[in-house]
Design a protein around this motif. Structure first.
Motif, PDB file in Angstrom:
ATOM      1  N   TYR A 105     -25.596  19.776 -22.412  1.00  0.00           N
ATOM      2  CA  TYR A 105     -25.340  20.142 -21.022  1.00  0.00           C
ATOM      3  C   TYR A 105     -24.122  21.060 -20.878  1.00  0.00           C
ATOM      4  O   TYR A 105     -23.635  21.271 -19.764  1.00  0.00           O
ATOM      5  CB  TYR A 105     -25.098  18.872 -20.195  1.00  0.00           C
ATOM      6  N   ALA A 136     -22.395  23.658 -16.074  1.00  0.00           N
ATOM      7  CA  ALA A 136     -21.337  23.951 -15.101  1.00  0.00           C
ATOM      8  C   ALA A 136     -21.325  25.419 -14.691  1.00  0.00           C
ATOM      9  O   ALA A 136     -20.790  25.772 -13.625  1.00  0.00           O
ATOM     10  CB  ALA A 136     -19.977  23.552 -15.655  1.00  0.00           C
ATOM     11  N   GLU A 137     -21.908  26.281 -15.510  1.00  0.00           N
ATOM     12  CA  GLU A 137     -21.952  27.707 -15.185  1.00  0.00           C
ATOM     13  C   GLU A 137     -23.078  28.041 -14.215  1.00  0.00           C
ATOM     14  O   GLU A 137     -23.170  29.181 -13.738  1.00  0.00           O
ATOM     15  CB  GLU A 137     -22.111  28.524 -16.462  1.00  0.00           C
ATOM     16  N   THR A 138     -23.918  27.067 -13.916  1.00  0.00           N
ATOM     17  CA  THR A 138     -25.028  27.317 -12.995  1.00  0.00           C
ATOM     18  C   THR A 138     -24.651  26.876 -11.580  1.00  0.00           C
ATOM     19  O   THR A 138     -23.727  26.101 -11.369  1.00  0.00           O
ATOM     20  CB  THR A 138     -26.301  26.580 -13.448  1.00  0.00           C
ATOM     21  N   ASP A 139     -25.410  27.387 -10.602  1.00  0.00           N
ATOM     22  CA  ASP A 139     -25.137  27.069  -9.201  1.00  0.00           C
ATOM     23  C   ASP A 139     -25.891  25.832  -8.742  1.00  0.00           C
ATOM     24  O   ASP A 139     -25.466  25.142  -7.818  1.00  0.00           O
ATOM     25  CB  ASP A 139     -25.568  28.251  -8.307  1.00  0.00           C
ATOM     26  N   SER A 173     -28.801  22.620 -10.107  1.00  0.00           N
ATOM     27  CA  SER A 173     -29.500  21.917 -11.184  1.00  0.00           C
ATOM     28  C   SER A 173     -30.684  21.143 -10.633  1.00  0.00           C
ATOM     29  O   SER A 173     -30.561  20.477  -9.600  1.00  0.00           O
ATOM     30  CB  SER A 173     -28.562  20.939 -11.901  1.00  0.00           C
ATOM     31  N   SER A 217     -20.910  17.081 -17.244  1.00  0.00           N
ATOM     32  CA  SER A 217     -20.819  18.511 -17.533  1.00  0.00           C
ATOM     33  C   SER A 217     -20.158  19.299 -16.407  1.00  0.00           C
ATOM     34  O   SER A 217     -19.625  20.392 -16.644  1.00  0.00           O
ATOM     35  CB  SER A 217     -22.211  19.080 -17.811  1.00  0.00           C
ATOM     36  N   ILE A 218     -20.186  18.775 -15.184  1.00  0.00           N
ATOM     37  CA  ILE A 218     -19.601  19.529 -14.050  1.00  0.00           C
ATOM     38  C   ILE A 218     -18.283  18.919 -13.580  1.00  0.00           C
ATOM     39  O   ILE A 218     -17.744  19.332 -12.549  1.00  0.00           O
ATOM     40  CB  ILE A 218     -20.591  19.585 -12.866  1.00  0.00           C
ATOM     41  N   LYS A 237     -15.682  21.471 -12.981  1.00  0.00           N
ATOM     42  CA  LYS A 237     -16.086  22.625 -12.186  1.00  0.00           C
ATOM     43  C   LYS A 237     -15.364  22.619 -10.851  1.00  0.00           C
ATOM     44  O   LYS A 237     -15.309  21.604 -10.157  1.00  0.00           O
ATOM     45  CB  LYS A 237     -17.604  22.603 -11.972  1.00  0.00           C
ATOM     46  N   HIS A 297     -21.263  21.781  -6.639  1.00  0.00           N
ATOM     47  CA  HIS A 297     -22.492  21.884  -7.422  1.00  0.00           C
ATOM     48  C   HIS A 297     -23.607  21.130  -6.692  1.00  0.00           C
ATOM     49  O   HIS A 297     -23.406  20.017  -6.205  1.00  0.00           O
ATOM     50  CB  HIS A 297     -22.302  21.299  -8.820  1.00  0.00           C
ATOM     51  N   SER A 326     -18.708  12.444 -12.795  1.00  0.00           N
ATOM     52  CA  SER A 326     -18.088  13.727 -12.444  1.00  0.00           C
ATOM     53  C   SER A 326     -16.752  13.565 -11.739  1.00  0.00           C
ATOM     54  O   SER A 326     -15.923  14.494 -11.740  1.00  0.00           O
ATOM     55  CB  SER A 326     -19.012  14.537 -11.541  1.00  0.00           C
ATOM     56  N   LYS A 334     -16.575  13.493  -8.679  1.00  0.00           N
ATOM     57  CA  LYS A 334     -16.765  14.224  -7.432  1.00  0.00           C
ATOM     58  C   LYS A 334     -17.436  13.326  -6.394  1.00  0.00           C
ATOM     59  O   LYS A 334     -17.897  12.224  -6.710  1.00  0.00           O
ATOM     60  CB  LYS A 334     -17.613  15.478  -7.675  1.00  0.00           C
TER      61      LYS A 334
END
Length: 431
Positions: free
Chosen positions: A69, A73-76, A78, A107-108, A111, A115, A140, A142
């Motif tokens: 994974y 984190a580079e994606t907007d 999931s 993984s995020i 970030k 996400h 996370s 978050k």
């Protein structure tokens, strides 16, 4: 848009490849290294019309696969597209969904930006809110609604036509915890012009989850009802297909899913109807109609074998079973109506020889009987047979030749278009 798709099964691979075709950059995450290697080499891991071409086209470009994974984190956005196995009571095992959410959360964790996580797996009402959300928050650090967005975006793909279904949806359902997250998923599909003709449904999470179950339960019920009507027509020597054609002219009913026959199977209808029944019982409601829907479906394979027995002494007879996939266009044999047909024939003492254009290897795993013989063509399966039973309506069966049969007896569970004059006996399941 940068998108990550967790899971590369039938739904995940189709979604990833079609999003890549749409122009998005897609990361497909799967723990199976062989599947990841196949996708990165441009090889499609599943049998689905039109999908191998998309995987080959975009692999190494805007479609890549990984077993970890690290790049999520580079994606907007999931999508969780992992399996939800059925448990003994019909309820679902969410361990794969929860594990995927936990690893995604890890993984995020670092970030900075919000996400958005969309559940694509078919899950019962409350799952995205009560399983996915807490798992993400735990790992996370978050908080949902603050720096995490939750979305439920059910799929309405049919095996065998999944790519076509993706590009031509009747509706796109997006349930979200907040407008910003729902807007992101809406924009994802708008980039491919999918919203030009499809109805957009925006809702809360639980409503979106329930729409998928209601959709599949209604279709399963429609098939079982037309099969029940077909069984009644059979008792009165009435052609059920003529009846269904007239009934389908009523725009309140429609002509789709009105082909009576052996019933429904696959990975979705049986699982989703059972899960909805278990969900209802857990909420202290007995789903009487859905119980009947399942009962009608479960009886159809036995009816097909009984028809064969009315024309042939099955004990010691060589019986060809034509079609093993649950529907044409796929190699999937999960809940295929052919499997109980084979089992009932063997219980009656028949020597079973089977053929399917693409599903034989999967059938060998699903049918726990080494005595079943498999042939590589329909003609070879029919050679010397006392009877043949049609379980899947592959197009190639319309051109069957019955010259090699010992007795030309065909018991048809799918209404294939054969030359009945060539047969000694033709008997349709519901007509």
């Amino acid at each position: 848009m940068n998108v990550s798709v967790i899971g590369s099964g039938y739904v995940g691979t189709t979604l990833a490849a079609c999003l890549a075709e749409m122009g998005h950059d897609v990361l497909n995450v799967d723990l199976d290294e062989s599947i990841v290697d196949a996708i990165n080499a441009g090889e499609c891991p599943i049998h689905e019309e039109g999908l191998p071409e998309l995987v080959e086209k975009h692999a190494g470009e805007n479609l890549r696969a990984a077993t970890d994974y690290d790049e999520v984190a580079e994606t907007d956005l999931s999508f969780i597209c992992v399996q939800t196995p059925t448990q003994d009571d019909g309820s679902l095992d969410y361990s794969y969904v929860e594990s995927a959410a936990e690893m995604l959360g890890e993984s995020i964790a670092e970030k900075a930006d919000k996400h958005v996580v969309a559940t694509k797996s078919t899950v019962l009402p409350g799952t995205t809110e009560n399983v996915v959300g807490p798992a993400l928050e735990r790992t996370s650090g978050k908080t949902v609604d603050e720096d995490l967005g939750l979305v439920m975006n059910p799929e309405f793909l049919s095996e065998g036509t999944a790519v076509h279904d993706f590009w031509h949806p009747d509706k796109i359902v997006i349930g979200a915890t907040d407008d910003e997250s729902g807007d992101l998923v809406t924009d994802l599909y708008a980039a491919g012009d999918l919203l030009d003709d499809a109805e957009l449904v925006r809702s809360d999470l639980r409503t979106a989850e329930m729409v998928k179950y209601a959709n599949n339960a209604f279709l399963a019920a429609k098939i079982s009802l037309v099969n029940e009507l077909g069984n009644i027509c059979k008792t009165a020597d009435i052609d059920a297909y003529e009846v269904a054609e007239a009934v389908g002219m009523d725009d309140r009913i429609g002509s789709k899913f009105l082909r009576s026959g052996l019933g429904w199977g696959g990975s979705c209808f049986p699982k989703d109807v059972d899960a909805l029944r278990a969900f209802a019982r857990n909420n202290e409601y007995e789903p009487t109609l859905l119980n009947g829907v399942v009962d009608v479906n479960d009886r159809q394979p036995g009816r097909l074998v009984d028809l064969a027995a009315s024309h042939v002494d099955l004990d010691g007879a060589r019986v060809a079973v034509l079609g093993l996939a649950f529907k044409p266009g796929t190699d999937d044999v999960r809940n295929s109506r052919a499997i109980p047909v084979v089992e009932r024939l063997r219980d009656a003492g028949a020597d079973v020889v089977a053929y399917d254009p693409v599903a034989i290897e999967n059938a060998k795993t699903a049918i726990d009987d080494d005595s079943v013989e498999y042939e590589d063509s329909a003609e070879a399966a029919l050679e010397g047979a006392d009877a043949a039973l049609v379980c899947t309506d592959w197009d190639e069966f319309d051109a069957l030749s019955f010259k090699g049969m010992k007795r030309k007896v065909l018991i048809d569970g799918r209404r294939i278009d054969v030359d009945r004059d060539e047969l000694d006996v033709y008997e349709g399941l519901c007509w």
